[in-house]
Write a protein that holds these residues in place. Structure first.
Motif, PDB file in Angstrom:
ATOM      1  N   ASP A 166       0.810  -1.223   0.000  1.00 40.55           N
ATOM      2  CA  ASP A 166       0.000   0.000   0.000  1.00 40.55           C
ATOM      3  C   ASP A 166       0.842   1.271   0.000  1.00 40.55           C
ATOM      4  OD1 ASP A 166       1.045  -0.075   2.542  1.00 40.55           O
ATOM      5  OD2 ASP A 166      -0.880   0.084   3.589  1.00 40.55           O
ATOM      6  N   SER A 167       2.123   1.184  -0.318  1.00 38.22           N
ATOM      7  CA  SER A 167       2.957   2.382  -0.264  1.00 38.22           C
ATOM      8  C   SER A 167       2.595   3.390  -1.345  1.00 38.22           C
ATOM      9  CB  SER A 167       4.438   2.017  -0.398  1.00 38.22           C
ATOM     10  OG  SER A 167       4.754   1.625  -1.712  1.00 38.22           O
ATOM     11  N   MET A 168       1.900   2.939  -2.404  1.00 43.16           N
ATOM     12  CA  MET A 168       1.506   3.851  -3.485  1.00 43.16           C
ATOM     13  C   MET A 168      -0.006   4.078  -3.502  1.00 43.16           C
ATOM     14  SD  MET A 168       4.264   4.836  -4.966  1.00 43.16           S
ATOM     15  CE  MET A 168       3.859   5.403  -6.620  1.00 43.16           C
ATOM     16  N   ASP A 169      -0.671   3.712  -2.419  1.00 44.54           N
ATOM     17  CA  ASP A 169      -2.127   3.813  -2.346  1.00 44.54           C
ATOM     18  C   ASP A 169      -2.535   4.950  -1.418  1.00 44.54           C
ATOM     19  OD1 ASP A 169      -4.827   3.421  -2.412  1.00 44.54           O
ATOM     20  OD2 ASP A 169      -4.810   1.457  -1.457  1.00 44.54           O
ATOM     21  N   THR A 170      -3.182   5.967  -1.981  1.00 45.31           N
ATOM     22  CA  THR A 170      -3.705   7.072  -1.177  1.00 45.31           C
ATOM     23  C   THR A 170      -5.229   7.060  -1.130  1.00 45.31           C
ATOM     24  OG1 THR A 170      -3.790   8.587  -3.076  1.00 45.31           O
ATOM     25  CG2 THR A 170      -1.721   8.484  -1.823  1.00 45.31           C
ATOM     26  N   GLY A 171      -5.817   6.059  -1.786  1.00 46.04           N
ATOM     27  CA  GLY A 171      -7.268   6.008  -1.848  1.00 46.04           C
ATOM     28  C   GLY A 171      -7.852   6.780  -3.005  1.00 46.04           C
ATOM     29  N   SER A 172      -7.014   7.491  -3.769  1.00 47.10           N
ATOM     30  CA  SER A 172      -7.499   8.250  -4.913  1.00 47.10           C
ATOM     31  C   SER A 172      -7.448   7.386  -6.167  1.00 47.10           C
ATOM     32  CB  SER A 172      -6.647   9.505  -5.129  1.00 47.10           C
ATOM     33  OG  SER A 172      -5.357   9.159  -5.594  1.00 47.10           O
ATOM     34  N   ARG A 173      -8.171   7.820  -7.184  1.00 46.13           N
ATOM     35  CA  ARG A 173      -8.232   7.065  -8.440  1.00 46.13           C
ATOM     36  C   ARG A 173      -6.876   7.014  -9.136  1.00 46.13           C
ATOM     37  NH1 ARG A 173      -9.668   8.090 -13.918  1.00 46.13           N
ATOM     38  NH2 ARG A 173     -10.907   6.423 -14.861  1.00 46.13           N
ATOM     39  N   ASP A 174      -6.042   8.021  -8.913  1.00 42.00           N
ATOM     40  CA  ASP A 174      -4.761   8.107  -9.604  1.00 42.00           C
ATOM     41  C   ASP A 174      -3.639   7.368  -8.893  1.00 42.00           C
ATOM     42  OD1 ASP A 174      -5.868   9.694 -11.599  1.00 42.00           O
ATOM     43  OD2 ASP A 174      -5.522  11.529 -10.472  1.00 42.00           O
ATOM     44  N   SER A 175      -3.915   6.828  -7.715  1.00 42.45           N
ATOM     45  CA  SER A 175      -2.876   6.087  -6.999  1.00 42.45           C
ATOM     46  C   SER A 175      -2.941   4.613  -7.398  1.00 42.45           C
ATOM     47  CB  SER A 175      -3.020   6.276  -5.494  1.00 42.45           C
ATOM     48  OG  SER A 175      -4.233   5.716  -5.026  1.00 42.45           O
ATOM     49  N   PHE A 176      -2.154   3.781  -6.711  1.00 39.16           N
ATOM     50  CA  PHE A 176      -2.029   2.379  -7.097  1.00 39.16           C
ATOM     51  C   PHE A 176      -2.421   1.490  -5.922  1.00 39.16           C
ATOM     52  CE2 PHE A 176       0.787   4.884  -9.667  1.00 39.16           C
ATOM     53  CZ  PHE A 176       0.626   4.368 -10.951  1.00 39.16           C
ATOM     54  N   GLU A 177      -3.465   0.701  -6.129  1.00 39.19           N
ATOM     55  CA  GLU A 177      -3.985  -0.189  -5.102  1.00 39.19           C
ATOM     56  C   GLU A 177      -3.449  -1.596  -5.336  1.00 39.19           C
ATOM     57  OE1 GLU A 177      -8.356  -1.672  -3.414  1.00 39.19           O
ATOM     58  OE2 GLU A 177      -8.203  -0.483  -5.249  1.00 39.19           O
ATOM     59  N   ALA A 178      -3.238  -2.338  -4.262  1.00 38.25           N
ATOM     60  CA  ALA A 178      -2.815  -3.719  -4.386  1.00 38.25           C
ATOM     61  C   ALA A 178      -3.793  -4.479  -5.271  1.00 38.25           C
ATOM     62  CB  ALA A 178      -2.719  -4.369  -3.009  1.00 38.25           C
ATOM     63  N   GLY A 179      -3.264  -5.185  -6.256  1.00 34.13           N
ATOM     64  CA  GLY A 179      -4.104  -5.908  -7.203  1.00 34.13           C
ATOM     65  C   GLY A 179      -4.235  -5.214  -8.539  1.00 34.13           C
ATOM     66  N   ASP A 180      -3.946  -3.898  -8.598  1.00 33.41           N
ATOM     67  CA  ASP A 180      -3.908  -3.208  -9.884  1.00 33.41           C
ATOM     68  C   ASP A 180      -2.801  -3.801 -10.754  1.00 33.41           C
ATOM     69  OD1 ASP A 180      -5.876  -1.508  -9.000  1.00 33.41           O
ATOM     70  OD2 ASP A 180      -4.539   0.189  -8.612  1.00 33.41           O
ATOM     71  N   ARG A 181      -2.976  -3.736 -12.053  1.00 32.82           N
ATOM     72  CA  ARG A 181      -1.923  -4.151 -12.982  1.00 32.82           C
ATOM     73  C   ARG A 181      -1.518  -2.955 -13.827  1.00 32.82           C
ATOM     74  NH1 ARG A 181      -2.285 -10.473 -14.721  1.00 32.82           N
ATOM     75  NH2 ARG A 181      -2.515 -11.278 -12.595  1.00 32.82           N
ATOM     76  N   VAL A 182      -0.235  -2.876 -14.135  1.00 31.47           N
ATOM     77  CA  VAL A 182       0.273  -1.722 -14.878  1.00 31.47           C
ATOM     78  C   VAL A 182       1.039  -2.186 -16.103  1.00 31.47           C
ATOM     79  CG1 VAL A 182       0.360  -0.129 -12.935  1.00 31.47           C
ATOM     80  CG2 VAL A 182       2.290  -1.650 -13.327  1.00 31.47           C
ATOM     81  N   LEU A 183       0.821  -1.476 -17.204  1.00 27.77           N
ATOM     82  CA  LEU A 183       1.559  -1.700 -18.446  1.00 27.77           C
ATOM     83  C   LEU A 183       2.760  -0.772 -18.449  1.00 27.77           C
ATOM     84  CD1 LEU A 183       1.854  -2.820 -21.373  1.00 27.77           C
ATOM     85  CD2 LEU A 183       0.378  -0.925 -22.106  1.00 27.77           C
ATOM     86  N   CYS A 184       3.945  -1.335 -18.653  1.00 31.10           N
ATOM     87  CA  CYS A 184       5.179  -0.559 -18.574  1.00 31.10           C
ATOM     88  C   CYS A 184       6.051  -0.799 -19.794  1.00 31.10           C
ATOM     89  CB  CYS A 184       5.980  -0.941 -17.327  1.00 31.10           C
ATOM     90  SG  CYS A 184       5.082  -0.751 -15.780  1.00 31.10           S
TER      91      CYS A 184
END
Length: 267
Positions: A166-184
């Motif tokens: 949860d270090s990148m999770d602020t609860g906002s839509r633009d943050s990153f929640e556990a379970g999200d997947r990202v294309l890099c």
């Protein structure tokens, strides 16, 4: 053809039917609107604003804003489960294969849209210091694949990562929640000696030692070859840290995020 207000109502009813909201009142509150204002917009008494469309579409990533605005195409993106796009005509593999790159990325076209199938890293991109694997070699692992909607065929090496912690999770839509997947996309080492456009590409997956982390890059010290990274979560345990480029194995900048799938009803 239906009006934009009729299409908005169709989306509202779909969201309620999917269990995203219990009622129109609940949906209005989730979107930050007074119930009366929400009702006026949905019933066509007040024009549909860009903000309203943004908040409505943010309730589920499958909703196509272009369909609400124009009525063209389908209301929803194809459903994605187990790395396969479920569409009425079959699977993504039944669609038109446009090209396959030397890095194993496949580009498909279906119903006028383009999709990219990329290797998915079998261990997570943690938002904290915790990962026992230090390998990023798809030729030696039994990797799965992930699918992302894209605008064009891209060259270079692309990978998909899953977010943990949860270090990148602020609860906002633009943050990153556990379970999200990202294309890099990988930034090759030869470009690290030049100014990195971290203001244009703020979020990065950084691989070093035995860690795979997703962080915000906030500073580059070109004289000493140092990069500084930041966590969005303001908790004291997630302090900024600086790495020497010599200690970094790979850098990937985040192109887009696919929110984690949530099941409201277990079948």
């Amino acid at each position: 053809m239906s009006t934009i207000n009729e299409r908005v109502r169709e989306v509202v009813f779909w969201l309620i039917g999917e269990g995203v909201a219990r009622s129109q009142r609940d949906l209005a509150e989730r979107m930050g609107y007074q119930v009366s204002s929400f009702s006026q917009i949905v019933n066509g008494h007040v024009p549909v604003s860009s903000k309203f469309l943004f908040m409505l579409c943010s309730q589920n990533p499958r909703i196509r804003r272009s369909w609400i605005e124009s009525g063209m195409g389908d209301m929803l993106e194809p459903e994605i489960r187990d790395g396969v796009i479920r569409i009425e005509t079959g699977t993504l593999d039944d669609s038109e294969l446009i090209t396959e790159t030397s890095h194993g990325c496949k580009f498909y076209r279906h119903d006028g849209e383009m999709y990219m199938k990329v290797p998915h890293v079998p261990y997570a991109a943690f938002g904290q210091f915790a990962n026992l694997s230090d390998r990023l070699d798809p030729t030696t692992e039994d990797w799965s694949e992930e699918i992302y909607k894209v605008d064009k065929v891209g060259r270079g090496r692309y990978l998909s990562f899953e977010v943990k912690g949860d270090s990148m999770d602020t609860g906002s839509r633009d943050s990153f929640e556990a379970g999200d997947r990202v294309l890099c996309r990988e930034l090759e080492r030869e470009f690290w000696q030049h100014p990195i456009r971290f203001k244009d590409y703020p979020f990065w997956v950084v691989v070093f030692d035995s860690s795979v982390l997703i962080k915000q890059m906030i500073h580059q010290d070109m004289e000493h070859a140092l990069l500084t990274f930041h966590s969005l979560n303001p908790s004291p345990e997630y302090a900024d840290f600086t790495l020497s480029e010599n200690d970094i194995r790979a850098l990937y900048y985040v192109i887009k995020k696919k929110p984690k799938e949530v099941d409201y009803i277990n079948f």
